[in-house]
Scaffold this motif. Structure first.
Motif, PDB file in Angstrom:
ATOM      1  N   SER A 146       0.828  -1.220   0.000  1.00  0.00           N
ATOM      2  CA  SER A 146       0.000   0.000   0.000  1.00  0.00           C
ATOM      3  C   SER A 146       0.854   1.258   0.000  1.00  0.00           C
ATOM      4  O   SER A 146       0.606   2.221   0.733  1.00  0.00           O
ATOM      5  CB  SER A 146      -0.936   0.006   1.216  1.00  0.00           C
ATOM      6  OG  SER A 146      -1.767  -1.131   1.212  1.00  0.00           O
ATOM      7  N   GLY A 147       1.912   1.260  -0.826  1.00  0.00           N
ATOM      8  CA  GLY A 147       2.759   2.435  -0.935  1.00  0.00           C
ATOM      9  C   GLY A 147       3.790   2.574   0.165  1.00  0.00           C
ATOM     10  O   GLY A 147       4.579   3.521   0.138  1.00  0.00           O
ATOM     11  N   GLN A 148       3.811   1.663   1.136  1.00  0.00           N
ATOM     12  CA  GLN A 148       4.788   1.714   2.214  1.00  0.00           C
ATOM     13  C   GLN A 148       5.826   0.611   2.008  1.00  0.00           C
ATOM     14  O   GLN A 148       5.517  -0.472   1.510  1.00  0.00           O
ATOM     15  CB  GLN A 148       4.106   1.529   3.577  1.00  0.00           C
ATOM     16  CG  GLN A 148       3.155   2.673   3.942  1.00  0.00           C
ATOM     17  CD  GLN A 148       2.538   2.478   5.307  1.00  0.00           C
ATOM     18  OE1 GLN A 148       2.654   1.416   5.892  1.00  0.00           O
ATOM     19  NE2 GLN A 148       1.889   3.510   5.818  1.00  0.00           N
ATOM     20  N   THR A 149       7.060   0.910   2.418  1.00  0.00           N
ATOM     21  CA  THR A 149       8.179  -0.018   2.252  1.00  0.00           C
ATOM     22  C   THR A 149       8.576  -0.580   3.605  1.00  0.00           C
ATOM     23  O   THR A 149       8.796   0.172   4.562  1.00  0.00           O
ATOM     24  CB  THR A 149       9.383   0.688   1.602  1.00  0.00           C
ATOM     25  OG1 THR A 149       8.981   1.235   0.344  1.00  0.00           O
ATOM     26  CG2 THR A 149      10.525  -0.292   1.383  1.00  0.00           C
ATOM     27  N   PHE A 150       8.673  -1.906   3.696  1.00  0.00           N
ATOM     28  CA  PHE A 150       9.083  -2.587   4.913  1.00  0.00           C
ATOM     29  C   PHE A 150      10.312  -3.439   4.585  1.00  0.00           C
ATOM     30  O   PHE A 150      10.321  -4.153   3.570  1.00  0.00           O
ATOM     31  CB  PHE A 150       7.963  -3.490   5.451  1.00  0.00           C
ATOM     32  CG  PHE A 150       6.719  -2.731   5.855  1.00  0.00           C
ATOM     33  CD1 PHE A 150       6.566  -2.290   7.147  1.00  0.00           C
ATOM     34  CD2 PHE A 150       5.739  -2.455   4.920  1.00  0.00           C
ATOM     35  CE1 PHE A 150       5.427  -1.594   7.517  1.00  0.00           C
ATOM     36  CE2 PHE A 150       4.600  -1.761   5.280  1.00  0.00           C
ATOM     37  CZ  PHE A 150       4.441  -1.326   6.583  1.00  0.00           C
ATOM     38  N   ALA A 151      11.325  -3.356   5.426  1.00  0.00           N
ATOM     39  CA  ALA A 151      12.568  -4.107   5.230  1.00  0.00           C
ATOM     40  C   ALA A 151      12.761  -5.062   6.405  1.00  0.00           C
ATOM     41  O   ALA A 151      12.534  -4.700   7.556  1.00  0.00           O
ATOM     42  CB  ALA A 151      13.765  -3.164   5.112  1.00  0.00           C
ATOM     43  N   TYR A 152      13.214  -6.290   6.104  1.00  0.00           N
ATOM     44  CA  TYR A 152      13.413  -7.319   7.112  1.00  0.00           C
ATOM     45  C   TYR A 152      14.757  -7.999   6.869  1.00  0.00           C
ATOM     46  O   TYR A 152      15.209  -8.115   5.716  1.00  0.00           O
ATOM     47  CB  TYR A 152      12.291  -8.365   7.059  1.00  0.00           C
ATOM     48  CG  TYR A 152      10.920  -7.783   7.334  1.00  0.00           C
ATOM     49  CD1 TYR A 152      10.437  -7.653   8.621  1.00  0.00           C
ATOM     50  CD2 TYR A 152      10.124  -7.337   6.283  1.00  0.00           C
ATOM     51  CE1 TYR A 152       9.189  -7.117   8.867  1.00  0.00           C
ATOM     52  CE2 TYR A 152       8.869  -6.787   6.515  1.00  0.00           C
ATOM     53  CZ  TYR A 152       8.414  -6.680   7.818  1.00  0.00           C
ATOM     54  OH  TYR A 152       7.188  -6.126   8.055  1.00  0.00           O
ATOM     55  N   PRO A 153      15.397  -8.457   7.939  1.00  0.00           N
ATOM     56  CA  PRO A 153      16.710  -9.103   7.763  1.00  0.00           C
ATOM     57  C   PRO A 153      16.639 -10.473   7.103  1.00  0.00           C
ATOM     58  O   PRO A 153      17.635 -10.954   6.591  1.00  0.00           O
ATOM     59  CB  PRO A 153      17.251  -9.203   9.195  1.00  0.00           C
ATOM     60  CG  PRO A 153      16.039  -9.202  10.061  1.00  0.00           C
ATOM     61  CD  PRO A 153      15.027  -8.344   9.362  1.00  0.00           C
ATOM     62  N   SER A 154      15.484 -11.135   7.133  1.00  0.00           N
ATOM     63  CA  SER A 154      15.375 -12.469   6.547  1.00  0.00           C
ATOM     64  C   SER A 154      13.944 -12.711   6.101  1.00  0.00           C
ATOM     65  O   SER A 154      13.015 -11.965   6.460  1.00  0.00           O
ATOM     66  CB  SER A 154      15.800 -13.551   7.547  1.00  0.00           C
ATOM     67  OG  SER A 154      14.936 -13.559   8.663  1.00  0.00           O
ATOM     68  N   LEU A 155      13.764 -13.784   5.323  1.00  0.00           N
ATOM     69  CA  LEU A 155      12.431 -14.151   4.856  1.00  0.00           C
ATOM     70  C   LEU A 155      11.571 -14.625   6.025  1.00  0.00           C
ATOM     71  O   LEU A 155      10.368 -14.370   6.055  1.00  0.00           O
ATOM     72  CB  LEU A 155      12.554 -15.246   3.792  1.00  0.00           C
ATOM     73  CG  LEU A 155      11.252 -15.748   3.170  1.00  0.00           C
ATOM     74  CD1 LEU A 155      10.553 -14.623   2.412  1.00  0.00           C
ATOM     75  CD2 LEU A 155      11.521 -16.913   2.227  1.00  0.00           C
TER      76      LEU A 155
END
Length: 532
Positions: A146-155
């Motif tokens: 929804s237009g927001q970016t989320f970053a995570y260290p792993s799947l």
């Protein structure tokens, strides 16, 4: 010849000469000595050591060559390659260590060396691998929702945040096997089915599964797909709308409706996959169902002729003419050692090759039958192999024996020792300076000191510091050494356990003697929260 960027030249330079490969160097050395050489590298190395007169194990030479050492360094006629130093930042200060192994022993004795090297191979910094600082994790999974970016260290961290009802194996199967997008695998977006339209009996269906559900509800879509794509049936035959023509086969004058029927009737113990593999290799039907014996042939065997008689293979000739010999021995003599077929079978005696007794050399007008004879005459402390290598590199006999000074420019071009000055006296190499000044330390220590940045003169003349046992105080009583304290107190723990606990720095000396166990501090794992 011009080479492409990153392309290796089609030759090697060894001892100042150009060869097609390292193996050609060994062959040239053995040919010059009059010694027959085979294609076996280990055999060539062994003969080179014997020819040069070196006292070194062949396995050690091969191990050094695998590590990337040059041929002169592997044979011990040149100094070993410099040790790669490691710089580690400790408390804001840079410290120099001889290798990663030494840094690990001093800074992180509780971390295994294999763990450190594994971390470095995965791109960790040297400080993070030694657990001197926390590893900075870079986000490897990025989601756009929804237009927001989320970053995570792993799947797995992304799965726990957005799709905890799914297992990690399900998410990975959707991405790698079923080729879903990352958002579709996590059920964040509705997956749009990618189907191929099919036409059956003039009517179009959105997919093969839809056609199977409508026209053949008793069949699974997977069965229809296998018949259509793998077995080569038409789509009508795969759906059961049209009868598939039966294929009849004749085996041993008997007719069968299918291969499977013939297998069940003629050879029930034969497996179906074995039958299919025999058919694929071109066996006849009688050979497939074991009615006729298939002739055994060896495609690799080559016929040989011995004394006018032709044999189907070398093994057949060996069993007929020399049954007392092993077939492997005859093959090794004929193919590897270069013997004739009659010599390998001991039908003719083998002429021995002339033995080379040494390399003649002339120094200061005196002829010597070999290099060791010249060394003994001039009373020199040199290895014959080192003299032979110097002669091969273009030095005169006097220069190779050390009777005349070697040009400095030639030494630098050949990668040999460089001149050093100690106490105002100039020496042609570090090894000669070490022998002349009677250095109190071994030559290897001098090399390590120079690699660490110490001047050659200081590295040669500075003696080692004598370190004796350190005095300790246990339970308020002083002792001259830790061993004396252990022998007098006689605690219940072993001396090795006390030294190990003190080296890790987790116990005081009193606690080590009492055997008090302290749990190792555990590192708290940070929760994998989304970085928005």
């Amino acid at each position: 010849m011009e080479l492409e960027p990153g392309e290796a030249p089609p030759y090697v330079i060894i001892a100042g000469a150009r060869y097609k490969s390292a193996m050609h160097f060994w062959h040239a050395a053995m040919t010059a000595a009059g010694v027959p050489c085979t294609d076996d590298q280990y055999d060539c190395v062994l003969k080179a050591i014997e020819y040069l007169g070196l006292d070194i194990e062949p396995e050690l030479v091969r191990k050094r060559l695998r590590r990337g050492w040059s041929h002169d360094e592997a044979l011990g006629v040149a100094a070993p390659p410099p040790v790669t130093n490691v710089i580690v930042s400790v408390d804001g200060q840079e410290r120099l260590f001889q290798s990663v192994l030494h840094a690990g022993r001093e800074l992180s004795p509780s971390v295994k060396h294999s763990t450190i090297y594994g971390r470095l191979s995965r791109g960790w910094s040297i400080e993070a691998a030694l657990e001197l600082e926390e590893r900075v994790r870079t986000p490897s999974v990025v989601l756009n929702i929804s237009g927001q970016t989320f970053a995570y260290p792993s799947l797995d961290a992304a799965r726990q945040a957005h799709a905890s009802h799914l297992t990690i194996s399900t998410v990975r199967a959707r991405i790698h096997t079923m080729h879903w997008s990352l958002e579709e695998a996590l059920d964040l977006t509705e997956r749009v089915p990618r189907c191929t339209k099919v036409e059956v009996a003039g009517k179009e269906y959105p997919s093969l599964a839809a056609a199977a559900a409508t026209l053949a509800p008793d069949l699974s879509p997977g069965t229809v797909w296998r018949r259509w794509k793998s077995d080569g049936w038409s789509i009508e035959e795969a759906l059961g709308l049209v009868d598939r023509p039966k294929v009849s086969i004749t085996v041993d004058q008997r007719q069968f409706d299918s291969f499977e029927a013939a297998r069940r009737a003629l050879c029930p113990n034969l497996k179906s996959n074995t039958m299919q593999s025999r058919l694929a290799r071109g066996w006849t039907l009688e050979q497939v169902f074991e009615i006729e014996e298939r002739p055994k042939t060896n495609s690799k065997a080559k016929s040989v002729e011995v004394k006018g008689v032709r044999y189907s293979s070398l093994a057949a000739a060996c069993s007929s003419l020399a049954p007392h010999l092993k077939t492997a021995t005859v093959i090794a003599r004929y193919r590897k050692l270069g013997w004739t077929i009659e010599q390998a079978l001991e039908l003719k005696p083998r002429a021995k090759s002339p033995v080379v007794r040494g390399r003649p050399i002339t120094a200061r007008g005196i002829d010597f039958p070999s290099i060791p004879a010249a060394i003994r005459h001039f009373d020199l402390s040199l290895q014959p192999g080192a003299v032979a290598v110097r002669l091969n590199k273009g030095l005169t006999p006097e220069q190779a024996l050390g009777l005349e000074e070697t040009p400095d420019q030639w030494q630098r071009e050949q990668g040999m020792g460089r001149p050093v000055t100690v106490n105002g006296v100039r020496y042609p190499s570090l090894t000669k300076a070490h022998a002349a000044v009677n250095s109190p330390v071994p030559i290897t220590t001098v090399w390590y000191r120079i690699y660490a940045g110490i001047a050659p003169e200081a590295a040669l003349l500075t003696p080692r510091k004598k370190t004796g046992p350190k005095a300790v105080t246990v339970f308020g009583k002083p002792y001259p050494s830790l061993r004396k304290a252990y022998d007098e107190i006689r605690p219940k723990v072993t001396f090795k356990s006390i030294k190990g606990r003190l080296s890790r720095g987790k116990h005081s000396i009193d606690e080590a003697f009492l055997g008090i166990k302290k749990p190792f501090p555990t590192r708290e794992r940070k929760s994998s929260e989304a970085v928005q």
